[in-house]
Write a protein that holds these residues in place. Structure first.
Motif, PDB file in Angstrom:
ATOM      1  N   GLN A  41       0.687  -1.118  -0.102  1.00 28.24           N
ATOM      2  CA  GLN A  41      -0.096  -0.005   0.054  1.00 28.24           C
ATOM      3  C   GLN A  41       1.062   1.329   0.086  1.00 28.24           C
ATOM      4  N   VAL A  81       7.051 -12.115   8.260  1.00 25.79           N
ATOM      5  CA  VAL A  81       5.561 -12.687   7.939  1.00 25.79           C
ATOM      6  C   VAL A  81       4.591 -11.450   7.778  1.00 25.79           C
ATOM      7  N   ARG A  82       3.709 -11.841   6.641  1.00 25.01           N
ATOM      8  CA  ARG A  82       2.996 -10.921   6.243  1.00 25.01           C
ATOM      9  C   ARG A  82       1.278 -11.192   6.445  1.00 25.01           C
ATOM     10  N   GLY A  85      -0.246  -6.723   5.136  1.00 26.15           N
ATOM     11  CA  GLY A  85       0.945  -6.001   4.320  1.00 26.15           C
ATOM     12  C   GLY A  85       0.927  -4.460   4.374  1.00 26.15           C
ATOM     13  N   HIS A  86       0.140  -4.106   5.558  1.00 25.25           N
ATOM     14  CA  HIS A  86       0.164  -2.677   5.544  1.00 25.25           C
ATOM     15  C   HIS A  86       1.130  -1.885   6.779  1.00 25.25           C
ATOM     16  N   GLY A 125      -4.990 -15.999  10.939  1.00 20.29           N
ATOM     17  CA  GLY A 125      -4.028 -14.574  11.219  1.00 20.29           C
ATOM     18  C   GLY A 125      -3.849 -13.928   9.956  1.00 20.29           C
ATOM     19  N   GLY A 148      -9.580  -1.118  13.428  1.00 26.68           N
ATOM     20  CA  GLY A 148      -9.302  -0.324  12.201  1.00 26.68           C
ATOM     21  C   GLY A 148     -10.364   0.096  11.220  1.00 26.68           C
ATOM     22  N   CYS A 150      -9.548   1.032   7.898  1.00 26.43           N
ATOM     23  CA  CYS A 150      -9.174   0.652   6.533  1.00 26.43           C
ATOM     24  C   CYS A 150      -9.459  -1.010   6.342  1.00 26.43           C
ATOM     25  N   GLY A 209       4.009  -6.797  15.851  1.00 26.12           N
ATOM     26  CA  GLY A 209       4.091  -8.039  14.946  1.00 26.12           C
ATOM     27  C   GLY A 209       5.360  -8.342  14.968  1.00 26.12           C
ATOM     28  N   GLY A 210       5.720  -9.621  14.414  1.00 27.46           N
ATOM     29  CA  GLY A 210       7.128 -10.009  14.201  1.00 27.46           C
ATOM     30  C   GLY A 210       8.014 -10.471  15.212  1.00 27.46           C
ATOM     31  N   ILE A 214       4.619 -16.826  14.997  1.00 27.37           N
ATOM     32  CA  ILE A 214       3.919 -16.626  13.841  1.00 27.37           C
ATOM     33  C   ILE A 214       2.169 -16.979  14.347  1.00 27.37           C
ATOM     34  N   ILE A 215       1.195 -15.930  14.335  1.00 28.04           N
ATOM     35  CA  ILE A 215       0.030 -15.970  14.928  1.00 28.04           C
ATOM     36  C   ILE A 215      -0.736 -16.559  13.663  1.00 28.04           C
ATOM     37  N   TYR A 447       2.536   5.060  18.720  1.00 26.50           N
ATOM     38  CA  TYR A 447       1.835   3.843  18.464  1.00 26.50           C
ATOM     39  C   TYR A 447       2.448   2.748  17.550  1.00 26.50           C
ATOM     40  N   ASN A 449       1.459   0.451  16.028  1.00 26.26           N
ATOM     41  CA  ASN A 449       0.890   0.014  14.592  1.00 26.26           C
ATOM     42  C   ASN A 449       1.199   1.655  13.597  1.00 26.26           C
ATOM     43  N   ARG A 451       4.136   2.317  12.640  1.00 22.68           N
ATOM     44  CA  ARG A 451       5.453   2.275  12.844  1.00 22.68           C
ATOM     45  C   ARG A 451       6.268   3.427  12.145  1.00 22.68           C
TER      46      ARG A 451
HETATM   47  P1  FDA Z   1       1.704  -6.600   7.855  1.00 23.13           P
HETATM   48  O1  FDA Z   1       1.275  -7.886   7.301  1.00 23.13           O
HETATM   49  O2  FDA Z   1       2.512  -5.424   7.120  1.00 23.13           O
HETATM   50  O3  FDA Z   1       2.251  -6.849   9.115  1.00 23.13           O
HETATM   51  C1  FDA Z   1       2.643  -5.759  10.205  1.00 23.13           C
HETATM   52  C2  FDA Z   1       3.709  -6.242  11.254  1.00 23.13           C
HETATM   53  O4  FDA Z   1       3.122  -7.379  12.004  1.00 23.13           O
HETATM   54  C3  FDA Z   1       5.001  -6.821  10.589  1.00 23.13           C
HETATM   55  O5  FDA Z   1       6.195  -6.837  11.632  1.00 23.13           O
HETATM   56  C4  FDA Z   1       4.426  -8.190  10.277  1.00 23.13           C
HETATM   57  O6  FDA Z   1       5.757  -9.058  10.339  1.00 23.13           O
HETATM   58  C5  FDA Z   1       3.872  -8.596  11.694  1.00 23.13           C
HETATM   59  N1  FDA Z   1       2.749  -9.664  11.352  1.00 23.13           N
HETATM   60  C6  FDA Z   1       1.997  -9.719  10.493  1.00 23.13           C
HETATM   61  N2  FDA Z   1       1.026 -10.980  10.536  1.00 23.13           N
HETATM   62  C7  FDA Z   1       1.571 -11.607  11.510  1.00 23.13           C
HETATM   63  C8  FDA Z   1       1.340 -12.773  12.145  1.00 23.13           C
HETATM   64  N3  FDA Z   1       0.341 -13.529  11.942  1.00 23.13           N
HETATM   65  N4  FDA Z   1       2.006 -13.214  13.334  1.00 23.13           N
HETATM   66  C9  FDA Z   1       3.076 -12.423  13.647  1.00 23.13           C
HETATM   67  N5  FDA Z   1       3.398 -11.169  13.131  1.00 23.13           N
HETATM   68  C10 FDA Z   1       2.698 -10.682  12.096  1.00 23.13           C
HETATM   69  N6  FDA Z   1      -4.204   1.188  12.769  1.00 23.13           N
HETATM   70  C11 FDA Z   1      -5.233   1.598  13.483  1.00 23.13           C
HETATM   71  O7  FDA Z   1      -4.927   1.053  14.772  1.00 23.13           O
HETATM   72  N7  FDA Z   1      -6.410   2.111  13.392  1.00 23.13           N
HETATM   73  C12 FDA Z   1      -6.603   2.326  11.859  1.00 23.13           C
HETATM   74  O8  FDA Z   1      -7.653   2.640  11.683  1.00 23.13           O
HETATM   75  C13 FDA Z   1      -5.757   2.070  10.947  1.00 23.13           C
HETATM   76  N8  FDA Z   1      -5.747   2.380   9.493  1.00 23.13           N
HETATM   77  C14 FDA Z   1      -4.772   2.033   8.638  1.00 23.13           C
HETATM   78  C15 FDA Z   1      -5.199   2.527   7.351  1.00 23.13           C
HETATM   79  C16 FDA Z   1      -4.018   2.327   6.543  1.00 23.13           C
HETATM   80  C17 FDA Z   1      -4.193   2.666   5.114  1.00 23.13           C
HETATM   81  C18 FDA Z   1      -2.900   1.713   6.910  1.00 23.13           C
HETATM   82  C19 FDA Z   1      -1.656   1.196   5.974  1.00 23.13           C
HETATM   83  C20 FDA Z   1      -2.667   1.183   8.144  1.00 23.13           C
HETATM   84  C21 FDA Z   1      -3.706   1.696   9.140  1.00 23.13           C
HETATM   85  N9  FDA Z   1      -3.409   1.298  10.516  1.00 23.13           N
HETATM   86  C22 FDA Z   1      -4.410   1.588  11.272  1.00 23.13           C
HETATM   87  C23 FDA Z   1      -2.193   0.795  10.973  1.00 23.13           C
HETATM   88  C24 FDA Z   1      -2.297  -0.954  10.952  1.00 23.13           C
HETATM   89  O9  FDA Z   1      -2.960  -1.146  12.207  1.00 23.13           O
HETATM   90  C25 FDA Z   1      -0.758  -1.210  11.025  1.00 23.13           C
HETATM   91  O10 FDA Z   1       0.075  -1.194   9.874  1.00 23.13           O
HETATM   92  C26 FDA Z   1      -0.746  -2.895  11.193  1.00 23.13           C
HETATM   93  O11 FDA Z   1       0.330  -3.352  11.462  1.00 23.13           O
HETATM   94  C27 FDA Z   1      -1.095  -3.483   9.774  1.00 23.13           C
HETATM   95  O12 FDA Z   1      -1.136  -4.879   9.851  1.00 23.13           O
HETATM   96  P2  FDA Z   1      -1.180  -5.924   8.574  1.00 23.13           P
HETATM   97  O13 FDA Z   1      -1.291  -7.287   8.839  1.00 23.13           O
HETATM   98  O14 FDA Z   1      -2.069  -5.238   7.412  1.00 23.13           O
HETATM   99  O15 FDA Z   1       0.585  -5.536   8.260  1.00 23.13           O
END
Ligand code: FDA
Length: 508
Positions: A41, A81-82, A85-86, A125, A148, A150, A209-210, A214-215, A447, A449, A451
């Motif tokens: 994204q 781990v993804r 991907g945000h 997860g 959240g 999004c 995360g990470g 791995i959740i 915060y 999240n 990051r």
């Molecule tokens: P991603 O897959 O990139 O993972 C984020 C981190 O967690 C990485 O370090 C990853 O390795 C780790 N991880 C992922 N899956 C895992 C698993 N299964 N086990 C262990 N580790 C794992 N926040 C909020 O609180 N309120 C909001 O409204 C929003 N809105 C928002 C909008 C947009 C457009 C973005 C880009 C971001 C947000 N956020 C947010 C922030 C969001 O909460 C934050 O980016 C999260 O970490 C994203 O989770 P993903 O799984 O998408 O990310």
């Protein structure tokens, strides 16, 4: 350190006969790039990453993940781990360091089962928030979940760091409603709440995360909502007293009826009058009740906004998800099932916490800094506290930012090409440094999240030192950082699961 992907792939195959080759992608594979960037994204991290992953695995079975961990340990490479991907810094699919890594992408781990009888859900997860909200609404009109806004954000990362959303004043964060989880640890064991123990179960609900494993699934309690709720997005320009309204908002934001959450967002726009860049404030708001009740709450607590019935729309909770994600509410809820990010651009975000209202003069001085940036989109979002969010102890989960905050601030800059990156980063860093006198200090809280690698980084993505990690660790977790380090030391003493901002074990 160049790692031969064939060696890693052979190891996976020898470990696992469960069709693992079908879900393993090396750079030789024609879909490697599209899978790598499909949930991207934010274009910024990949544009500067020194290395691509050695391999991407999209497991559909737990044994695939166990094999990925075993082989990565054997070859001394990292795992990213993804889920959705945000990650703001792309840490789930890139690495700013030169250490080789593989991606375990959980897109096939996204099933969700809802039990309306017990009002609970098991969520794998790799599911997205959109998939979760869609599934809940399919089963019930009066159950919901607080997380959240999004829909393409993943539960893997989001629940690992907190999870703030439009019902957080009523219910708190996503992590406040997690009641069980399944994790695969560094030894490949699958643990649930009972077998992982309360310490690790505490750590994974907000420790970022990470870090811990791995959740593979979360169990959450679902939350009761009325069949009809009310929303409004009211926009005011500076000429329409946006500054005075925002100033007043700070005095009611965390005190108003907890069924109401008003989340103002300041952005730059071209003035319709003279074409010059100006600012506007949009008050995004959700009320858990009907419009008449909302109007009486507003008349009592925030009459200055002059909210009228015509500004408001009554709808179901799931329609409000579409509304805040920017879809027309007439749109099919199936749009929530798409994993394709809604906006793709270069992006940088930062966060702060505000404990004292900022004066009108102060706000005006901040606007001046915002207006220095003219050709990209800049925003400041004000996420209110109070209600349940502030009642929960700062030690209940690793997320420590509770009572005492009026609101959380999010700063964002969005731009269109890598040639602009340096200028935009300079701008947002300057604004952040200017804000120091208005926000929390010692530590200046942030915060996890949202990051932000500007807060500090582990040694080149390698084993972090406790001292370095505590700089950003105390900003994200305050006194909970110490407990997170203890738990990390227990469950992953060799620091296998790590990234540029993971929690270090004591030994390092
Ligand atoms: P991603 O897959 O990139 O993972 C984020 C981190 O967690 C990485 O370090 C990853 O390795 C780790 N991880 C992922 N899956 C895992 C698993 N299964 N086990 C262990 N580790 C794992 N926040 C909020 O609180 N309120 C909001 O409204 C929003 N809105 C928002 C909008 C947009 C457009 C973005 C880009 C971001 C947000 N956020 C947010 C922030 C969001 O909460 C934050 O980016 C999260 O970490 C994203 O989770 P993903 O799984 O998408 O990310």
């Amino acid at each position: 350190a160049w790692i031969n992907h064939d060696v890693y792939l052979k190891c996976l195959q020898s470990q696992n006969s469960n069709s693992i080759s079908k879900v393993a992608y090396t750079p030789k594979n024609s879909s490697f790039s599209s899978i790598l960037l499909s949930s991207e994204q934010n274009l910024r991290p990949a544009s500067t990453a020194p290395l691509k992953p050695t391999l991407i695995l999209t497991p559909f079975h737990e044994s695939h993940i166990q094999a990925a961990i075993y082989c990565a340990k054997k070859q001394g490479i990292q795992i990213r781990v993804r889920s959705g991907g945000h990650d703001y810094e792309g840490l789930s699919y890139t690495s700013p360091s030169k250490h080789p890594f593989v991606i375990v992408d959980l897109r096939n781990f996204s099933s969700i089962s809802i039990d309306t009888e017990s009002s609970t859900a098991w969520i794998q997860g790799g599911a997205t928030l959109g998939e979760l909200y869609h599934k809940i609404a399919e089963k019930s009109k009066t159950l919901a979940f607080a997380a959240g806004v999004c829909p393409t954000v993943g539960v893997g990362g989001h629940f690992s760091g907190g999870g703030y959303g439009m019902m957080s004043r009523k219910f708190g964060l996503a992590v406040d409603h997690i009641i069980d989880a399944k994790i695969i640890d560094v030894n490949g064991r699958i643990l649930d709440r009972q077998s992982m123990g309360e310490d690790l179960f505490w750590a994974i609900r907000g420790g970022g995360g990470g870090t811990f494993g791995i959740i593979i699934a979360w169990k959450v309690e679902l939350l009761p909502v009325p069949e009809i709720i009310t929303v409004f997005n009211l926009t005011k320009t500076l000429d329409q007293n946006a500054t005075q309204l925002l100033h007043k908002w700070q005095y009611i934001a965390d005190k108003i009826d907890p069924n109401l959450l008003i989340r103002p967002r300041i952005t730059n726009v071209n003035s319709s009058q003279n074409g010059k860049i100006t600012l506007q404030a949009t008050f995004n708001s959700l009320f858990l009740g009907g419009v008449d009740e909302l109007l009486s709450v507003m008349n009592r607590s925030f009459p200055e906004l002059s909210l009228v019935k015509e500004d408001c729309t009554e709808m179901s909770w799931i329609e409000s998800i579409l509304f805040f994600a920017g879809f027309a509410t007439s749109e099919s809820v199936d749009v929530l099932l798409s994993r394709i990010p809604l906006g793709i651009a270069y992006f940088k975000g930062k966060s702060d916490f505000v404990k004292q209202p900022i004066s009108e003069n102060g706000l005006e001085a901040i606007w001046k800094r915002m207006l220095e940036e003219v050709d990209g989109l800049v925003e400041m979002e004000f996420s209110p506290y109070g209600g349940r969010l502030s009642e929960i102890s700062e030690y209940a989960t690793p997320f420590p930012h509770r009572a005492g905050n009026i609101y959380m601030l999010h700063y964002g800059a969005v731009w269109g090409s890598s040639s602009e990156s340096e200028e935009k980063l300079t701008w947002i860093r300057r604004l952040y440094s200017y804000m120091a006198s208005y926000v929390s200090s010692s530590p200046r809280e942030a915060y996890v999240n949202y990051r932000d690698l500007d807060l500090g980084e582990n040694n080149d993505g390698n084993h972090p030192s406790y001292k370095v990690a505590s700089i950003w660790g105390t900003k994200y977790f305050k006194n909970n950082f110490e407990r997170l380090v203890h738990i990390k030391t227990e469950v992953d003493p060799s620091d296998f699961f790590r990234n540029e901002q993971s929690i270090p074990p004591f030994s390092s």
